[in-house]
Design an enzyme around this catalytic site. Structure first.
Site, short mmCIF file in Angstrom:
data_model
loop_
_atom_site.label_atom_id
_atom_site.label_comp_id
_atom_site.label_asym_id
_atom_site.label_seq_id
_atom_site.Cartn_x
_atom_site.Cartn_y
_atom_site.Cartn_z
N SER A 57 0.84 -1.20 0.00
CA SER A 57 0.00 0.00 0.00
C SER A 57 0.87 1.25 0.00
O SER A 57 2.01 1.23 0.50
CB SER A 57 -0.90 0.02 1.24
OG SER A 57 -1.56 1.27 1.36
N TYR A 94 -2.86 -0.13 10.70
CA TYR A 94 -2.82 -0.52 9.30
C TYR A 94 -1.53 -0.05 8.62
O TYR A 94 -0.84 -0.81 7.95
CB TYR A 94 -4.04 0.06 8.58
CG TYR A 94 -4.10 -0.26 7.10
CD1 TYR A 94 -4.48 -1.52 6.65
CD2 TYR A 94 -3.77 0.72 6.15
CE1 TYR A 94 -4.54 -1.80 5.29
CE2 TYR A 94 -3.83 0.43 4.79
CZ TYR A 94 -4.21 -0.83 4.37
OH TYR A 94 -4.26 -1.10 3.02
#
Length: 705
Positions: free
Chosen positions: A582, A595
């Site tokens: 990501s 996260y």
């Protein structure tokens, strides 16, 4: 008694109402009959056999009525035959080729002359078997390769048995390579035996016929049924089948465990020249053969029917492993197996050198197609799953033939020179040369985690489109069933396998890689895509949130990579690990401690794995997406709400918000990530590892350098 009850060994599938709707259209009835015959594998194999009909049609040049023969074209399959798969030829022109035929030495030149006989210019190319139908006068003809008939045709006393079994109503033509001369031999056999109902071709197959499509269909079924009845009455009568059992099979679960453990090792050896895809079967017929006392005598003989050995090679490789052997020490197993592959390759090369002609094509891949593991099952390896599966089906046909022939007489295979003349036939080589160039991922096996939806599904689809076979998986069984339906419709069952996989469970990970090994032979590409997202301020973040993020993203990536590397090392042919991480691995955003830090761990784990696995030629690369909302389970719930809250926008405004903050002002789609993955594995970056590719529309803060 209905006709459906009169046959025991073949399937009577004719429907009178369906056939009546085609009355007067002989070509439609030919296709109907062909599809029925092709639907029963006891009658013929996939892609094997051919059928024809002769009828009168209007000559487009003269307007006169002329006799035309429609026959299955080159490369087709009876079970799926359509009108477009037929060749249509003028019968008188085809027969007039006798006037220019120069003999067996010039056989191949006749194939090009078939083109001068074409009636329908949109025809499929005529096959080499065209004259076998053309010189016989019957309106409808079936040429099939039923195991029951070939068992008689391949028996030492096949001609005598045929004569006695059918009281002279079935003729006999000795083995000869298909072609123009064989067509003349069939006509000669008919002329010398008027009134016969069919012809047995030595070691090859069966010709039957009728004046209507139905008469031909019934004649074919009756002859094959009679052959099968005769075999059934004799199998096991004079001696135990294949000499009786020498060993016992492992229990089912143990067989599959052994096969899954060994398949990648075998695939590695079979892929020494070209990446191969595997198939495994422990069919009862296979087990009966490979466990038998006569295995060592019969296996080296190879097959008899040309359709069989074209797909299975001249003979199989038989493993010298015990059924229950400990396969945990891979080095020790390879030490045992390597000499077997060396011996097989030497045998095949010697076969080629002993039989080749001055104009023969170059020797092909010398690795085996069929590998037999007594007590466990049969592996087959080929360029793709369908070809490997069909090779297994053909070898089962060969087993059936050997079983029948041994029961009534003794089995005889084709002489090596005759087999070579078929395998390295210039016409077969020309057919191979005309085949489309393999796709970029042909022969590759990919396992993509989380591939029942979103980014994972897009990656799996992209890989399948580019020629790979894929193992789709998800921890949501219902979602996986929906994905299976999509893949089945788009690609067919030979392109994918499926497994329920929870990346936090080592047990389900192992089962998924076992599915890859049993379905395809191993794995070449592992994509770690499964994930979840939690967006909360630090004070709201729970320990449970933290644990699940790290379990799925970090531990999951590690465990799946570990499982994939184990398989790749068994194969010894390198591989690719792609990690879908990501933009958040590089950018510090609000409300994202769990996260974002897990994504950073994924990114550095990728670098660590790349550094460690280079010696195995396993490349590890990373794709960093951002804001891929379409078809994403992550965005269906609280994550979208959390990110919208963090940025002070509404949930429905997120796609536009994310696009506007990028340099390219673009919304990122799952397909964009799939394309990036393909860039890494498609062949252009084979010397690249440890890289990061951002697919985020351009987020300057996420630039790696």
């Amino acid at each position: 008694m209905s006709l459906t009850q009169t046959f025991k060994h073949v399937s009577y599938l004719w429907d009178e109402a369906t056939a009546a709707s085609m009355a007067g259209d002989e070509v439609a009835l030919l296709i109907y009959r062909s599809n029925l015959l092709g639907a029963d594998l006891r009658l013929t194999n996939y892609g094997g056999g051919n059928t024809s009909c002769k009828a009168f049609a209007k000559d487009p040049l003269t307007g006169e009525s002329t006799e035309v023969m429609w026959v299955k074209g080159s490369g087709g399959d009876l079970g799926t035959l359509k009108r477009s798969g037929l060749a249509a030829l003028y019968v008188d022109r085809l027969r007039s080729l006798k006037n220019v035929y120069r003999g067996v030495e010039h056989e191949d030149e006749m194939v090009e002359l078939f083109n001068h006989c074409i009636y329908d210019l949109s025809s499929k190319a005529p096959s080499i078997d065209t004259p076998l139908h053309g010189f016989l006068p019957f309106k409808h003809i079936d040429h099939l390769h039923p195991d029951a008939a070939i068992a008689i045709a391949a028996a030492k006393d096949g001609k005598k048995i045929t004569q006695e079994l059918f009281s002279g109503t079935i003729g006999w033509v000795e083995w000869q390579r298909p072609g123009f001369d064989l067509g003349l031999k069939l006509k000669q056999c008919l002329d010398e035996n008027p009134g016969i109902r069919g012809i047995m071709l030595g070691s090859h197959g069966l010709f039957t016929w009728g004046d209507t499509a139905y008469e031909s269909y019934m004649n074919t079924l009756e002859v094959i049924e009679r052959c099968a009845e005769y075999l059934e009455a004799n199998i096991g009568k004079k001696a135990p089948v294949f000499g009786g059992a020498k060993i016992q099979s492992l229990p089912k679960e143990a067989r599959l465990a052994q096969a899954a453990a060994l398949a990648p090792v075998l695939r590695g050896y079979c892929s020494s020249q070209t990446k191969m895809v595997g198939h495994f079967t422990d069919d009862d017929r296979v087990l009966e053969f490979i466990n038998a006392k006569d295995l060592d005598r019969l296996a080296p003989l190879g097959t008899s029917c040309p359709d069989h050995f074209l797909r299975t090679k001249i003979s199989p490789l038989v493993l010298n492993l015990e059924a229950g052997e400990d396969l945990g020490n891979v080095a020790a197993i390879k030490e045992k197996i390597a000499p077997l592959f060396d011996a097989y390759r030497n045998m095949y090369t010697d076969y080629y050198n002993a039989c080749k002609h001055p104009n023969s094509p170059a020797v092909r891949d010398a690795n085996p197609v069929v590998i037999l593991y007594p007590g466990v099952g049969m592996f087959t390896f080929a360029k793709d799953k369908q070809t490997a599966r069909v090779a297994a089906e053909f070898y089962i046909n060969a087993i059936n033939v050997m079983k029948g022939a041994e029961a009534i007489s003794s089995y005889t295979s084709l002489p090596r020179q005759e087999a070579f003349n078929i395998e390295y036939w210039l016409l077969e080589e020309a057919k191979l040369q005309r085949m489309p160039k393999p796709k970029a991922l042909s022969g590759r096996i990919a396992l993509v985690t989380g591939s029942a939806g979103g980014i994972g599904k897009a990656i799996a689809k992209k890989f399948a489109e580019e020629g790979a076979v894929v193992v789709i998986n998800d921890n949501d069984a219902q979602r996986l069933e929906s994905a299976k339906a999509d893949f089945d419709k788009a690609f067919g069952k030979d392109v994918y396998a499926a497994a329920v996989l929870d990346v936090t469970s080592a047990q389900t990970i192992k089962k998924a890689f076992d599915v890859a090994a049993l379905s395809f032979g191993g794995v070449d590409i592992v994509v770690n895509c499964a994930g979840l997202s939690i967006s909360k301020p630090i004070e709201e973040h729970t320990e449970q949130d933290w644990d699940i993020l790290y379990d799925v993203l970090v531990k999951g990536q590690f465990l799946v990579t570990q499982g994939g590397v184990e398989v790749m090392r068994k194969q010894g042919t390198g591989g690719d690990v792609l990690n879908i991480v990501s933009k958040n691995a590089l950018v510090s955003g609000p409300n994202n401690a769990g996260y974002g830090s897990a994504k950073a761990a994924q990114l550095h784990l990728s670098r660590l794995n790349a550094a460690e696995l280079g010696k195995d030629h396993i490349r590890v690369n990373t794709v960093n997406p951002d804001a891929v909302i379409s078809d994403s389970k992550i965005w269906a719930g609280a994550w979208a709400e959390g990110r919208a809250k963090a940025y002070g926008v509404k949930v429905e405004e997120l796609p536009a918000f994310y696009a506007k903050r990028t340099l390219l002002n673009e919304i990122i789609l799952p397909e964009d990530i799939a394309n990036a993955c393909f860039v890494f594995v498609g062949g252009m970056l084979n010397k690249a590892t440890g890289n990061v590719l951002n697919i985020d529309g351009g987020v300057a803060m996420a630039f790696v350098r």
